[in-house]
Design a protein around this motif. Structure first.
Motif, PDB file in Angstrom:
ATOM      1  N   THR A  83       0.816  -1.224   0.000  1.00  0.00           N
ATOM      2  CA  THR A  83       0.000   0.000   0.000  1.00  0.00           C
ATOM      3  C   THR A  83       0.847   1.270   0.000  1.00  0.00           C
ATOM      4  N   ARG A  84       0.823   2.042   1.085  1.00  0.00           N
ATOM      5  CA  ARG A  84       1.464   3.361   1.068  1.00  0.00           C
ATOM      6  C   ARG A  84       2.982   3.270   0.955  1.00  0.00           C
ATOM      7  N   TYR A 108      -1.184  -3.984  -6.182  1.00  0.00           N
ATOM      8  CA  TYR A 108      -1.135  -4.373  -4.771  1.00  0.00           C
ATOM      9  C   TYR A 108      -2.484  -4.926  -4.321  1.00  0.00           C
ATOM     10  N   ASP A 109      -2.464  -5.588  -3.139  1.00  0.00           N
ATOM     11  CA  ASP A 109      -3.654  -6.224  -2.582  1.00  0.00           C
ATOM     12  C   ASP A 109      -4.100  -5.513  -1.310  1.00  0.00           C
ATOM     13  N   LYS A 110      -5.376  -5.727  -0.966  1.00  0.00           N
ATOM     14  CA  LYS A 110      -5.891  -5.224   0.298  1.00  0.00           C
ATOM     15  C   LYS A 110      -5.383  -6.076   1.458  1.00  0.00           C
ATOM     16  N   ASP A 111      -5.475  -7.401   1.324  1.00  0.00           N
ATOM     17  CA  ASP A 111      -5.077  -8.315   2.386  1.00  0.00           C
ATOM     18  C   ASP A 111      -5.627  -7.833   3.730  1.00  0.00           C
ATOM     19  N   TYR A 115      -7.782  -0.058   6.379  1.00  0.00           N
ATOM     20  CA  TYR A 115      -8.602   0.541   5.334  1.00  0.00           C
ATOM     21  C   TYR A 115      -8.023   1.867   4.848  1.00  0.00           C
ATOM     22  N   ASP A 116      -7.601   2.715   5.801  1.00  0.00           N
ATOM     23  CA  ASP A 116      -7.092   4.041   5.418  1.00  0.00           C
ATOM     24  C   ASP A 116      -5.867   3.927   4.521  1.00  0.00           C
ATOM     25  N   ASP A 117      -4.963   3.011   4.845  1.00  0.00           N
ATOM     26  CA  ASP A 117      -3.761   2.838   4.020  1.00  0.00           C
ATOM     27  C   ASP A 117      -4.139   2.394   2.606  1.00  0.00           C
ATOM     28  N   PHE A 118      -5.071   1.465   2.537  1.00  0.00           N
ATOM     29  CA  PHE A 118      -5.494   0.950   1.237  1.00  0.00           C
ATOM     30  C   PHE A 118      -6.151   2.048   0.400  1.00  0.00           C
ATOM     31  N   ASP A 119      -7.052   2.799   1.020  1.00  0.00           N
ATOM     32  CA  ASP A 119      -7.756   3.859   0.305  1.00  0.00           C
ATOM     33  C   ASP A 119      -6.813   4.997  -0.085  1.00  0.00           C
ATOM     34  N   ASN A 120      -5.989   5.422   0.859  1.00  0.00           N
ATOM     35  CA  ASN A 120      -5.133   6.583   0.608  1.00  0.00           C
ATOM     36  C   ASN A 120      -4.046   6.308  -0.418  1.00  0.00           C
TER      37      ASN A 120
END
Length: 228
Positions: A83-84, A108-111, A115-120
């Motif tokens: 993610t980030r 990349y994956d959500k795993d 949530y914030d890291d994935f969205d941002n």
């Protein structure tokens, strides 16, 4: 007459600038004439499964245009970052190693990441102002969802382990299959259609973390297919 003497004196700064400008113009002419893909770098969270899959496609693109360029047009980098941290790594690496690239993809994956890291990661990447255009190709929850969509539609958030069980109903799936792209290749168009329908089944503006299941890998695949 004797042989001509070649000067070994270094070029003046003004001459180097002219030479660089001439070479850049010739490269642009070749790119325009042969409609070459833009220099693209794909940064993958994974170091095995995702790179092995997407390289099956990027190799086809690079081979098609190899006669017109000395460098691969598409580069895949497996990072082991998520993610980030993946976005931050991509920014640094592009500046240091790939300044001439114009397109960057993050895969990349959500795993189990927040949530914030994935969205941002998506919001920061797509909102980035630079010489490169950033795109995202995430999967919620993981890349195996994209693989499943080659065979069937899936709208329930059943989790990563169930994804792998479903895949094994179609072929002997395991992580890090070197020929995963070849196994799935003939079903790519079906996967794109399924992924589009799944992504669009959510209300517009729904953040990535709330699109479960969903994936945007089809956008990266479609981008590459444009050059085949």
């Amino acid at each position: 007459m004797g042989d001509a003497i070649v000067s070994l004196k270094p070029l003046k700064a003004s001459d180097r600038k002219k030479l660089a400008s001439t070479m850049q113009r010739k490269v642009k002419e070749i790119e325009t004439l042969h409609e070459l893909p833009p220099y693209t770098v794909i940064f993958s969270e994974g170091v095995k499964t995702e790179p092995l899959y997407i390289q099956g496609l990027t190799k086809q693109v690079n081979n098609k245009y190899a006669q017109y360029t000395t460098n691969d047009r598409i580069t895949v980098v497996g990072t082991g970052r998520n993610t980030r941290s993946l976005l931050e790594y991509a920014r640094r690496t592009v500046a240091q190693k790939y300044p001439s690239c114009t397109v960057v993809w993050l895969m990349y994956d959500k795993d189990d990441f927040p949530y914030d890291d994935f969205d941002n990661t998506q919001f920061s990447a797509e909102g980035k102002s630079s010489n490169q255009k950033y795109h995202v190709a995430w999967s919620n929850q993981c890349i195996e969802l994209w693989f499943i969509l080659h065979y069937q539609q899936l709208s329930s958030d059943i989790g990563r382990e169930q994804y792998r069980h479903i895949l094994k109903e179609y072929f002997p799936y395991e992580k890090n299959l070197e020929n995963i792209y070849d196994i799935l290749r003939d079903r790519t168009q079906a996967a794109i259609a399924h992924a589009k329908a799944l992504y669009n089944s959510y209300e517009e503006g729904t953040p990535p973390s709330q699109r479960a299941p969903a994936t945007r890998v089809h956008e990266l695949v479609a981008f590459l297919q444009n050059y085949l």
